[in-house]
Design a protein around this motif. Structure first.
Motif, PDB file in Angstrom:
ATOM      1  N   ARG A 201       0.805  -1.226   0.093  1.00  0.00           N
ATOM      2  CA  ARG A 201       0.009   0.101   0.127  1.00  0.00           C
ATOM      3  C   ARG A 201       0.694   1.314  -0.008  1.00  0.00           C
ATOM      4  O   ARG A 201       2.069   1.260   0.552  1.00  0.00           O
ATOM      5  N   VAL A 202       0.535   2.428  -0.437  1.00  0.00           N
ATOM      6  CA  VAL A 202       1.044   3.615  -0.434  1.00  0.00           C
ATOM      7  C   VAL A 202       0.439   4.678   0.534  1.00  0.00           C
ATOM      8  O   VAL A 202      -0.806   4.825   0.308  1.00  0.00           O
ATOM      9  N   PHE A 203       1.249   5.097   1.359  1.00  0.00           N
ATOM     10  CA  PHE A 203       1.010   5.921   2.184  1.00  0.00           C
ATOM     11  C   PHE A 203       1.460   7.220   2.174  1.00  0.00           C
ATOM     12  O   PHE A 203       2.597   7.538   1.719  1.00  0.00           O
ATOM     13  N   ASP A 204       0.568   8.443   2.519  1.00  0.00           N
ATOM     14  CA  ASP A 204       1.341   9.547   2.427  1.00  0.00           C
ATOM     15  C   ASP A 204       1.915   9.982   3.930  1.00  0.00           C
ATOM     16  O   ASP A 204       1.953   9.085   4.697  1.00  0.00           O
ATOM     17  N   ALA A 205       2.569  11.267   4.210  1.00  0.00           N
ATOM     18  CA  ALA A 205       3.133  11.358   5.419  1.00  0.00           C
ATOM     19  C   ALA A 205       2.349  11.328   6.367  1.00  0.00           C
ATOM     20  O   ALA A 205       2.782  11.258   7.681  1.00  0.00           O
ATOM     21  N   GLY A 206       1.054  11.714   6.436  1.00  0.00           N
ATOM     22  CA  GLY A 206       0.207  11.396   7.364  1.00  0.00           C
ATOM     23  C   GLY A 206      -0.393   9.987   7.627  1.00  0.00           C
ATOM     24  O   GLY A 206      -1.526   9.820   8.603  1.00  0.00           O
ATOM     25  N   LEU A 207       0.015   9.206   6.956  1.00  0.00           N
ATOM     26  CA  LEU A 207      -0.232   7.548   7.016  1.00  0.00           C
ATOM     27  C   LEU A 207      -1.660   7.364   6.550  1.00  0.00           C
ATOM     28  O   LEU A 207      -2.251   6.354   6.858  1.00  0.00           O
ATOM     29  N   ALA A 208      -1.979   8.263   5.574  1.00  0.00           N
ATOM     30  CA  ALA A 208      -3.487   8.305   4.830  1.00  0.00           C
ATOM     31  C   ALA A 208      -3.100   7.428   3.781  1.00  0.00           C
ATOM     32  O   ALA A 208      -2.165   7.650   2.728  1.00  0.00           O
ATOM     33  N   ALA A 209      -3.905   6.782   3.150  1.00  0.00           N
ATOM     34  CA  ALA A 209      -3.645   5.720   1.872  1.00  0.00           C
ATOM     35  C   ALA A 209      -3.806   6.804   0.579  1.00  0.00           C
ATOM     36  O   ALA A 209      -4.671   7.623   0.623  1.00  0.00           O
ATOM     37  N   VAL A 210      -3.221   6.391  -0.312  1.00  0.00           N
ATOM     38  CA  VAL A 210      -3.035   7.310  -1.418  1.00  0.00           C
ATOM     39  C   VAL A 210      -3.776   6.531  -2.613  1.00  0.00           C
ATOM     40  O   VAL A 210      -2.988   5.422  -3.071  1.00  0.00           O
ATOM     41  N   THR A 211      -4.861   6.990  -2.903  1.00  0.00           N
ATOM     42  CA  THR A 211      -5.423   6.605  -4.141  1.00  0.00           C
ATOM     43  C   THR A 211      -4.870   7.051  -5.493  1.00  0.00           C
ATOM     44  O   THR A 211      -4.695   8.219  -5.654  1.00  0.00           O
ATOM     45  N   GLY A 212      -4.955   6.524  -6.538  1.00  0.00           N
ATOM     46  CA  GLY A 212      -4.593   6.695  -7.759  1.00  0.00           C
ATOM     47  C   GLY A 212      -3.316   6.943  -8.102  1.00  0.00           C
ATOM     48  O   GLY A 212      -2.837   7.599  -9.287  1.00  0.00           O
ATOM     49  N   ALA A 213      -2.306   6.467  -7.176  1.00  0.00           N
ATOM     50  CA  ALA A 213      -0.911   6.727  -7.436  1.00  0.00           C
ATOM     51  C   ALA A 213      -0.364   5.399  -8.301  1.00  0.00           C
ATOM     52  O   ALA A 213      -1.017   4.343  -8.421  1.00  0.00           O
ATOM     53  N   SER A 214       0.522   5.913  -9.233  1.00  0.00           N
ATOM     54  CA  SER A 214       1.242   5.105 -10.113  1.00  0.00           C
ATOM     55  C   SER A 214       2.362   4.537  -9.897  1.00  0.00           C
ATOM     56  O   SER A 214       3.251   5.038  -9.141  1.00  0.00           O
ATOM     57  N   VAL A 215       2.455   2.846  -9.664  1.00  0.00           N
ATOM     58  CA  VAL A 215       3.306   2.008  -9.331  1.00  0.00           C
ATOM     59  C   VAL A 215       3.917   1.254 -10.113  1.00  0.00           C
ATOM     60  O   VAL A 215       3.272   0.671 -11.033  1.00  0.00           O
ATOM     61  N   SER A 216       5.280   1.365 -10.395  1.00  0.00           N
ATOM     62  CA  SER A 216       5.920   0.611 -11.329  1.00  0.00           C
ATOM     63  C   SER A 216       7.010  -0.223 -10.877  1.00  0.00           C
ATOM     64  O   SER A 216       7.653   0.064  -9.724  1.00  0.00           O
ATOM     65  N   VAL A 217       7.282  -1.359 -11.450  1.00  0.00           N
ATOM     66  CA  VAL A 217       8.564  -2.251 -11.088  1.00  0.00           C
ATOM     67  C   VAL A 217       9.400  -1.981 -12.293  1.00  0.00           C
ATOM     68  O   VAL A 217       9.302  -2.358 -13.401  1.00  0.00           O
ATOM     69  N   LEU A 218      10.446  -1.148 -11.926  1.00  0.00           N
ATOM     70  CA  LEU A 218      11.431  -0.595 -12.926  1.00  0.00           C
ATOM     71  C   LEU A 218      12.080  -1.753 -13.848  1.00  0.00           C
ATOM     72  O   LEU A 218      12.165  -1.517 -14.947  1.00  0.00           O
ATOM     73  N   ASP A 219      12.268  -2.688 -13.053  1.00  0.00           N
ATOM     74  CA  ASP A 219      13.234  -3.811 -13.545  1.00  0.00           C
ATOM     75  C   ASP A 219      12.511  -4.602 -14.422  1.00  0.00           C
ATOM     76  O   ASP A 219      13.092  -5.298 -15.369  1.00  0.00           O
ATOM     77  N   GLU A 220      11.125  -4.609 -14.584  1.00  0.00           N
ATOM     78  CA  GLU A 220      10.293  -5.463 -15.203  1.00  0.00           C
ATOM     79  C   GLU A 220       9.257  -4.686 -16.117  1.00  0.00           C
ATOM     80  O   GLU A 220       8.672  -5.420 -17.105  1.00  0.00           O
ATOM     81  N   ASN A 221       9.442  -3.194 -16.423  1.00  0.00           N
ATOM     82  CA  ASN A 221       8.733  -2.633 -16.863  1.00  0.00           C
ATOM     83  C   ASN A 221       7.026  -2.727 -16.819  1.00  0.00           C
ATOM     84  O   ASN A 221       6.026  -2.920 -17.456  1.00  0.00           O
ATOM     85  N   LEU A 222       6.591  -3.295 -15.271  1.00  0.00           N
ATOM     86  CA  LEU A 222       5.321  -3.099 -14.876  1.00  0.00           C
ATOM     87  C   LEU A 222       4.879  -2.117 -14.263  1.00  0.00           C
ATOM     88  O   LEU A 222       5.393  -1.435 -13.520  1.00  0.00           O
ATOM     89  N   ASP A 223       3.533  -1.872 -14.510  1.00  0.00           N
ATOM     90  CA  ASP A 223       3.026  -0.422 -14.053  1.00  0.00           C
ATOM     91  C   ASP A 223       1.572  -1.088 -13.404  1.00  0.00           C
ATOM     92  O   ASP A 223       0.720  -1.773 -14.341  1.00  0.00           O
TER      93      ASP A 223
END
Length: 272
Positions: A201-223
């Motif tokens: 999960r992706v959290f911001d500085a206030g430990l709130a969940a971040v919706t709609g964030a783009s996550v990639s595995v750079l080594d495998e070109n997965l998004d």
């Protein structure tokens, strides 16, 4: 606080259940120097060493519940207070020696029954606020390699039989406790050994969940994109070492190296 510890020990030695010799004796905390010449039979407890007990040092914050929230703060410092205990009689000769030895033995035997000082015996600042941990005691004879000759010389008096009593108390800093938010929900995530997946999960500085964030595995070109709970998943990915990249619209780009293993499938990302 130390004067309250003195009062606590005086109360133990003069309690109704203490041996008759102790109930009849004076309890003194004065320095037993050359000017200390008590007339009645006296038990002297000289507080001669104070040090932090590092074996009991803790880095775990204390946590107090108040109504529906919690208060957190630094743990108390555990302090060893060591008393040098001697017995005194105003008699002379062999009678004096016998009286002092009898009184000293009764004191040692009585104090040995208190491995921990009862909460009800604590007084003053040791009672209010209450000690967060039990208050243990330790009786010890002077080790052979720790001669007290220098102490008696500094006090200007002749050596006499003695034993030590160490009491460990907690000293709490006066800083106010900080409020801690109440836990509203607990989110438990499981992993599968037969159908593993890289997730987190992706959290911001206030430990709130971040919706709609783009996550990639750079080594495998997965998004992928995080869902409403800030969660991302990558299936059919071999175990190995990877680098995650997280992008948030209008926010910073974060790279996060991970070790994806059968026993390490969940990798949260915290945005600064």
């Amino acid at each position: 606080m130390f004067h309250d510890l003195d009062a606590t020990l005086a109360g133990l030695l003069s309690s109704a259940s203490a041996p008759a010799e102790l109930r009849a004796a004076e309890i003194s905390f004065r320095t037993p120097d050359k000017d200390f010449t008590p007339t009645p039979p006296t038990v002297n407890l000289f507080l001669h060493a104070i040090s932090e007990n590092r074996e009991l040092r803790s880095s775990v914050p204390i946590m107090d519940r108040v109504d529906d929230h919690f208060l957190s703060g630094a743990p108390p410092t555990r302090v060893d207070c060591t008393y040098l205990i001697t017995a005194w009689s105003s008699q002379s000769g062999d009678v004096k020696v016998a009286a002092e030895h009898k009184l000293l033995g009764a004191t040692l035997l009585w104090l040995s029954t208190f491995r921990v000082i009862p909460d009800t015996a604590l007084v003053g600042s040791l009672q209010n606020p209450p000690q967060r941990y039990p208050v243990p005691t330790a009786l010890a004879m002077t080790p052979p390699d720790e001669s007290l000759a220098h102490l008696w010389s500094a006090l200007g008096t002749v050596p006499r039989p003695t034993f030590t009593l160490t009491v460990t108390i907690g000293m709490q800093a006066p800083d106010p406790l900080d409020p801690v938010s109440r836990v509203e929900t607990i989110d438990i995530e499981g992993v599968s050994r037969t159908h593993p997946e890289l997730t987190g999960r992706v959290f911001d500085a206030g430990l709130a969940a971040v919706t709609g964030a783009s996550v990639s595995v750079l080594d495998e070109n997965l998004d992928t994109t995080t869902d409403a709970a800030g969660r991302f998943r990558f299936r059919e990915l071999a175990f190995g070492d990877y680098t995650l990249r997280v992008r948030v619209p209008g926010g910073p780009e974060v790279t996060h190296p991970i070790k994806y293993r059968e026993t390490a499938q969940i990798h949260p990302v915290f945005l600064s």
